[in-house]
Design an enzyme around this catalytic site. Structure first.
Site, mmCIF file in Angstrom:
data_model
loop_
_atom_site.group_PDB
_atom_site.id
_atom_site.type_symbol
_atom_site.label_atom_id
_atom_site.label_comp_id
_atom_site.label_asym_id
_atom_site.label_seq_id
_atom_site.Cartn_x
_atom_site.Cartn_y
_atom_site.Cartn_z
ATOM 1 N NE ARG A 176 -3.596 -2.547 -0.041
ATOM 2 C CZ ARG A 176 -3.221 -3.465 -0.649
ATOM 3 N NH1 ARG A 176 -2.026 -3.638 -1.400
ATOM 4 N NH2 ARG A 176 -3.714 -4.575 -0.616
ATOM 5 C CB SER A 226 -9.130 -2.643 4.127
ATOM 6 O OG SER A 226 -9.559 -3.742 3.543
ATOM 7 C CD GLU A 296 -5.945 -0.026 2.282
ATOM 8 O OE1 GLU A 296 -5.869 -0.983 2.910
ATOM 9 O OE2 GLU A 296 -6.374 -0.021 1.309
HETATM 10 C C1 LIG Z 1 -15.541 -1.490 -1.722
HETATM 11 C C2 LIG Z 1 -14.224 -1.326 -1.840
HETATM 12 C C3 LIG Z 1 -13.220 -2.219 -2.085
HETATM 13 C C4 LIG Z 1 -11.963 -1.987 -2.011
HETATM 14 N N1 LIG Z 1 -11.152 -3.106 -2.312
HETATM 15 C C5 LIG Z 1 -9.582 -2.856 -2.457
HETATM 16 C C6 LIG Z 1 -9.128 -3.961 -2.780
HETATM 17 O O1 LIG Z 1 -9.161 -5.165 -2.871
HETATM 18 N N2 LIG Z 1 -7.628 -3.587 -2.646
HETATM 19 C C7 LIG Z 1 -7.024 -2.452 -2.588
HETATM 20 O O2 LIG Z 1 -5.873 -2.338 -2.567
HETATM 21 N N3 LIG Z 1 -7.850 -1.497 -2.559
HETATM 22 C C8 LIG Z 1 -9.349 -1.524 -2.060
HETATM 23 N N4 LIG Z 1 -10.084 -0.446 -2.192
HETATM 24 C C9 LIG Z 1 -9.586 0.919 -1.826
HETATM 25 C C10 LIG Z 1 -9.391 1.546 -3.203
HETATM 26 O O3 LIG Z 1 -10.135 1.185 -4.097
HETATM 27 C C11 LIG Z 1 -7.990 1.540 -3.780
HETATM 28 O O4 LIG Z 1 -6.903 2.026 -2.794
HETATM 29 C C12 LIG Z 1 -7.978 2.376 -5.015
HETATM 30 O O5 LIG Z 1 -6.615 1.991 -5.689
HETATM 31 C C13 LIG Z 1 -7.798 3.639 -4.948
HETATM 32 O O6 LIG Z 1 -8.107 4.543 -6.273
HETATM 33 P P1 LIG Z 1 -8.954 5.972 -6.184
HETATM 34 O O7 LIG Z 1 -8.877 6.220 -7.806
HETATM 35 O O8 LIG Z 1 -10.201 5.851 -5.667
HETATM 36 O O9 LIG Z 1 -7.937 6.706 -5.378
HETATM 37 P P2 LIG Z 1 -8.556 7.987 -4.321
HETATM 38 O O10 LIG Z 1 -9.272 7.463 -3.495
HETATM 39 O O11 LIG Z 1 -9.135 9.070 -5.041
HETATM 40 O O12 LIG Z 1 -6.955 8.357 -4.079
HETATM 41 C C14 LIG Z 1 -6.217 7.676 -3.127
HETATM 42 C C15 LIG Z 1 -4.871 8.266 -3.086
HETATM 43 O O13 LIG Z 1 -4.372 8.087 -4.197
HETATM 44 C C16 LIG Z 1 -3.797 9.534 -4.584
HETATM 45 N N5 LIG Z 1 -4.180 9.539 -5.915
HETATM 46 C C17 LIG Z 1 -5.047 9.164 -6.825
HETATM 47 N N6 LIG Z 1 -4.986 9.461 -8.078
HETATM 48 C C18 LIG Z 1 -3.774 9.933 -8.109
HETATM 49 C C19 LIG Z 1 -2.845 10.354 -9.106
HETATM 50 N N7 LIG Z 1 -3.164 10.123 -10.485
HETATM 51 N N8 LIG Z 1 -1.393 10.459 -8.953
HETATM 52 C C20 LIG Z 1 -1.106 11.086 -7.665
HETATM 53 N N9 LIG Z 1 -1.728 10.368 -6.469
HETATM 54 C C21 LIG Z 1 -3.038 10.039 -6.973
HETATM 55 C C22 LIG Z 1 -4.891 10.669 -3.771
HETATM 56 O O14 LIG Z 1 -4.124 11.542 -3.552
HETATM 57 C C23 LIG Z 1 -4.848 9.651 -2.273
HETATM 58 O O15 LIG Z 1 -3.929 9.924 -1.641
HETATM 59 C C24 LIG Z 1 -11.238 -0.538 -2.032
HETATM 60 C C25 LIG Z 1 -12.518 0.345 -1.788
HETATM 61 C C26 LIG Z 1 -13.588 0.116 -1.495
HETATM 62 C C27 LIG Z 1 -14.618 1.385 -1.525
#
Ligand SMILES: Cc1cc2nc3c(=O)[nH]c(=O)nc-3n(C[C@H](O)[C@H](O)[C@H](O)COP(=O)(O)OP(=O)(O)OC[C@H]3O[C@@H](n4cnc5c(N)ncnc54)[C@H](O)[C@@H]3O)c2cc1C
Length: 303
Positions: A176, A226, A296
């Site tokens: 992570r 999580s 996380e």
């Molecule tokens: C129902 C559910 C299930 C999930 N299951 C998993 C799983 O199985 N495994 C897992 O690892 N995660 C899981 N997640 C968490 C999440 O989906 C992941 O961490 C995902 O990678 C986040 O992507 P996002 O685009 O939504 O990022 P955001 O939530 O928008 O951002 C997360 C972080 O990344 C940064 N960020 C986003 N895009 C960029 C970019 N282009 N450049 C620089 N920084 C950036 C943001 O500033 C922030 O710090 C889950 C979430 C939910 C709601």
């Protein structure tokens, strides 16, 4: 900060439809909480991202980059500054065994593209609700594999707008974590190197993993997945359950009864409810087992 001067310049970079002011962040986070962002922009071109961050830096405007908002909590007072949401930079292309995707492409779409081209390796990502940028930043993973196992390289920019192409090792991907977080970079695109596979097997692996997800996770409630990282030698969900915290709630936030590793917004929670519950869970688990759970999810904004 001189917001008026910045807004004047921003309106030269973006179409009016891509800029909002006082935009409620609860409309952009999977937890469905969060106060307004002063400025909220949705770039459609990479140059707009770079021009905007240069402008914000020049005027000392704090900014936050987001993908699909599935791993963040924005506090109820909102974000004083600018939020840049990258989901409209979402082009995906396939060349041989490689998939190139812009940062705002959904992982589910990248996985579907892999399936369509009989490429295996992205099955784990098909049910993660985030974008490529968020997934590289977080080194997202599920059921074993993580981004680290499939990524070949990524194009990043720093906060001065300088571009870099980092290979897998240079991205410093670990549990992570990636250099994107520690080095203040923005992910613009990524290339995934996959292997030829059998499309029926790829599809059935995706279906199996998504069934497991639906069986175990409270997907019918808003959450950010999580809540805590896996502490070395333990499982966060098991520690929380063993501490008797399943179903424990503060305001509208609750430790899911289906999966104690998830905090859910079960009844109009505020960000404050969620953050207080996170602290309470940390306190009780630490008291009972001497393990400090580290969130996380990323918490931003003003109280
Ligand atoms: C129902 C559910 C299930 C999930 N299951 C998993 C799983 O199985 N495994 C897992 O690892 N995660 C899981 N997640 C968490 C999440 O989906 C992941 O961490 C995902 O990678 C986040 O992507 P996002 O685009 O939504 O990022 P955001 O939530 O928008 O951002 C997360 C972080 O990344 C940064 N960020 C986003 N895009 C960029 C970019 N282009 N450049 C620089 N920084 C950036 C943001 O500033 C922030 O710090 C889950 C979430 C939910 C709601």
């Amino acid at each position: 900060m001189d917001l008026d001067a910045v807004i004047y310049e921003l309106e030269k970079i973006f179409d009016k439809k891509n800029i909002n002011y006082n935009e409620p962040m609860k409309n952009h986070t999977s937890f469905r909480v969060g106060g307004p962002a002063d400025i909220f922009i949705i770039p459609e071109k990479t140059w707009q991202v770079i021009s905007a961050i240069k402008l914000f830096k020049e005027h000392n405007i704090p900014f936050f980059i987001m993908g699909n908002g599935t791993n963040i909590v924005v506090r109820d007072g909102g974000f004083k500054g600018a939020v840049i949401k990258l989901t409209s930079l979402n082009n995906i292309s396939v060349e041989g065994n490689k998939i190139k995707a812009q940062s705002g492409a959904f992982l589910s779409n990248v996985s579907m593209e892999a399936l369509k081209n009989s490429l295996k390796g992205m099955e784990f990502a098909s049910g993660i609700p985030g974008t490529v940028g968020g997934a590289v930043t977080m080194n997202a993973g599920a059921y074993g594999p993580e981004i680290k196992d499939v990524i070949e390289s990524a194009v990043l920019c720093d906060y001065d707008g300088n571009l870099f192409c980092f290979n897998r090792d240079e991205l410093e991907l670990s549990y992570r974590h990636s250099i994107v977080q520690s080095g203040n970079y923005i992910v613009l695109e990524a290339v995934f190197a996959l292997e030829k596979g059998d499309s029926t097997a790829i599809r059935s692996r995706m279906e199996e993993l998504n069934r497991r997800r639906a069986d175990k996770q409270p997907l019918n409630y808003p959450s950010a997945g999580s809540t805590f990282k896996r502490p070395e030698g333990y499982f966060a969900g098991k520690l929380i359950e063993d501490a008797g915290l399943k179903g424990y709630s503060i305001g509208g936030a609750k430790v899911s009864e289906k999966h104690a590793g998830f905090i859910i917004n079960y009844n109009n929670a505020t960000a404050k409810d969620i953050i207080e519950l996170i602290k309470k869970v940390q306190e009780i688990v630490n008291e009972k087992f001497g393990v400090l759970l580290e969130p996380e999810i990323k918490i931003i904004g003003e109280e």
